[in-house]
Design an enzyme around this catalytic site. Structure first.
Site, mmCIF file in Angstrom:
data_model
loop_
_atom_site.group_PDB
_atom_site.id
_atom_site.type_symbol
_atom_site.label_atom_id
_atom_site.label_comp_id
_atom_site.label_asym_id
_atom_site.label_seq_id
_atom_site.Cartn_x
_atom_site.Cartn_y
_atom_site.Cartn_z
ATOM 1 N N LYS A 1 0.741 -1.108 -0.077
ATOM 2 C CA LYS A 1 0.105 -0.009 -0.005
ATOM 3 C C LYS A 1 0.950 1.314 0.100
ATOM 4 O O LYS A 1 1.824 1.459 0.718
ATOM 5 C CB LYS A 1 -1.097 -0.008 1.184
ATOM 6 C CG LYS A 1 -1.793 1.041 1.317
ATOM 7 C CD LYS A 1 -2.929 1.079 2.413
ATOM 8 C CE LYS A 1 -3.881 1.949 2.599
ATOM 9 N NZ LYS A 1 -4.833 1.938 3.862
ATOM 10 N N SER B 1 -9.292 2.528 2.704
ATOM 11 C CA SER B 1 -8.393 3.086 1.840
ATOM 12 C C SER B 1 -7.180 2.009 1.332
ATOM 13 O O SER B 1 -6.451 2.626 0.399
ATOM 14 C CB SER B 1 -7.363 4.055 2.575
ATOM 15 O OG SER B 1 -6.619 3.529 3.829
ATOM 16 N N SER C 1 -9.687 0.171 7.101
ATOM 17 C CA SER C 1 -9.174 0.099 5.655
ATOM 18 C C SER C 1 -8.607 -1.069 4.994
ATOM 19 O O SER C 1 -7.996 -1.043 3.989
ATOM 20 C CB SER C 1 -8.399 1.439 5.635
ATOM 21 O OG SER C 1 -9.020 2.576 5.812
#
Length: 496
Positions: free
Chosen positions: A85, A160, A184
């Site tokens: 990420k 996210s 997330s």
């Protein structure tokens, strides 16, 4: 969305890939070439990656193959591809945090979790799409096209950890790292049909993300942030946790890995069941609107725990609705002075919802009231969990929805704010309890629905074990529209 035959099978699990490389039936170089070919074929339309690291990946794979040739063991993830990420610092690789503010930033050090996967022999494919600073549960940002849900590219994959979910769901990578400050990891896992695990707070250490005061926007979420695995199987989650867990002096919240053998706890699970366990099931926490198809899908899946020998009791935790206090907690963890300085320089190129949060005139009373509400919810939850071994809920109140919005404003006929669909998740960031989202089934329109399993404080092994048993009884299939199981072209096997 079908593909021509890849050089090697892209649907194998991380556990399978690691075993095949270790046995010599396939090389790490062949695996990475297959993964990069998959990215080439899919990512222009799905936007999982914001930065590819092809050269690094091939060099890491070559190192793994060379180590095996010398008779050395490169580690438990030797040759296994992983996506990172873009909120997680990766030395020498652009880490933009979904923001123009950090568009040119190249970290000079790895996050702890990146250090650990590198040391375990993993091969890094690149950095994945995130909303700006992770301040959204959707998958759009100012610096890249929005990530798209592979089950329906007109819909969001959630955020996210948006790109990480897309990479794993499509077989671009068997493993990905996400971060979870309010759901997330679990949000995109639920919307994309994956396993997403948030361990007990501190089980996976964090640094520099959320803890380095030099970087406004990045240094947020400290008291609620977690980093966790995103995978297609529980065994893969356990394998990655075996690498990630354990203390580090750079994280004052970090914990010992505990006496749980993460991988063995899952690998040995088929010989066991849940006899003697009492599981609470809450369909809506007593106050959340839930899409009827989500409610029905999760209710049917919960019956599996009874078949496994557990006593399932419908019970709401009796916690207060804490949703109005989420953003005060986040902003109290943030560098408001530094972030306001960023807005002053870059306002027109930053996400409007983020600018609004930063510029709001927060009061000390809002922050302290939110802190007291967090304490109240933590106390309500530990008192509730004294009576149960596990709690099961839907992961989200809705299936995937169109790209471009923060959330639906109508759920089951009720007008709601755009964050209501997340109401099952952030509670457990506050309490620090372990929680996993696993695929429970599909809507009539073919969209994945997630089920959340929550354990008591430090009950990580119990959560993984229950998830493994659930997976055994209700094996979900890798059926996104481009996969062979859904009618796509069958790829060649890894085995030669």
């Amino acid at each position: 969305m079908t593909l021509a035959s890849d050089p090697v099978e892209t649907e194998a699990s991380a556990v399978e890939i690691a075993a095949l490389i270790r046995s010599g039936r396939v090389t790490a170089a062949e695996v990475v070439d297959s993964a990069l070919a998959r990215v080439d074929a899919l990512d222009d339309s799905l936007h999982a990656f914001v930065e590819r690291t092809d050269t690094l990946a091939r060099a890491q794979a070559a190192e793994v193959d060379a180590a095996f040739a010398r008779g050395e063991d490169p580690g438990p993830l030797a040759g296994v591809p992983i996506a990172i990420k873009d909120l997680i610092a990766t030395a020498g690789v652009p880490t933009r945090n979904g923001s123009v503010v950090y568009g040119d930033w190249i970290p000079d050090e790895d996050d702890i979790v990146v250090e650990r996967v590198k040391n375990a022999g993993a091969v890094i494919l690149g950095k994945t799409t995130v909303p700006e600073f992770g301040y959204s549960a959707a998958g759009h940002s100012p610096v890249s096209p929005p990530a798209r849900n592979p089950w329906n590219p007109e819909l969001t994959p959630g955020g996210s950890s948006a790109g990480s979910a897309v990479a794993v769901a499509t077989g671009m990578s068997p493993l990905a790292l996400g971060s979870d400050g309010g759901g997330s990891v679990r949000i995109p896992a639920s919307l994309c049909g994956l396993v997403g695990f948030k361990a007990s707070m501190g089980r996976v250490p964090l640094y520099p993300g959320c803890r380095d005061e030099r970087f406004p926007g990045m240094s947020s979420w400290e008291t609620i942030e977690h980093i966790g695995p995103m995978t297609r199987t529980v065994a893969d989650t356990a394998l990655l946790m075996s690498v990630l867990a354990g203390p580090d002096p750079r994280d004052r919240h970090s914990l010992p890995a505990g006496d749980v053998d993460w991988l063995a706890a899952v690998a040995e699970e088929p010989a066991r069941d849940l006899t003697g366990k009492t599981i609470a099931y809450s369909a809506d926490l007593g106050y959340l609107p839930v899409d009827p198809q989500v409610r029905a899908t999760v209710a049917a899946a919960v019956e599996t725990f009874e078949k496994l020998g557990a006593t399932v009791v419908e019970a709401d935790p009796g916690i207060d609705d804490a949703r109005p206090y989420i953003w005060p907690i986040v902003m109290a963890d943030s560098d408001l002075v530094g972030m306001r300085g960023l807005v002053a320089q870059h306002r027109d190129r930053m996400s409007p919802h983020l600018v609004e949060l930063i510029e709001r005139r927060w009061t000390a009373e809002e922050f302290t009231t939110a802190q007291m509400m967090r304490k109240r919810v933590v106390n309500q939850m530990w008192r509730f969990m004294r009576n149960y071994d596990l709690l099961v809920t839907p992961s989200l109140a809705v299936p995937a929805f169109p790209i471009g919005i923060q959330g639906p404003e109508l759920i089951d006929g009720r007008m709601v704010d755009s964050g209501s669909w997340l109401g099952f998740l952030n509670i457990f960031n506050w309490t620090g309890q372990p929680a996993i989202s696993v695929p429970a089934g599909f809507t009539t329109g073919g969209l994945p629905v997630g089920l959340q399993i929550v354990g008591p404080h430090l009950g990580d092994g119990d959560v993984l074990a229950a998830a493994a048993l659930f997976e055994r009884e209700r094996p979900w299939h890798y059926r996104w529209p481009g996969s062979p199981a859904a009618g796509g072209t069958r790829k060649e096997s890894f085995a030669r």
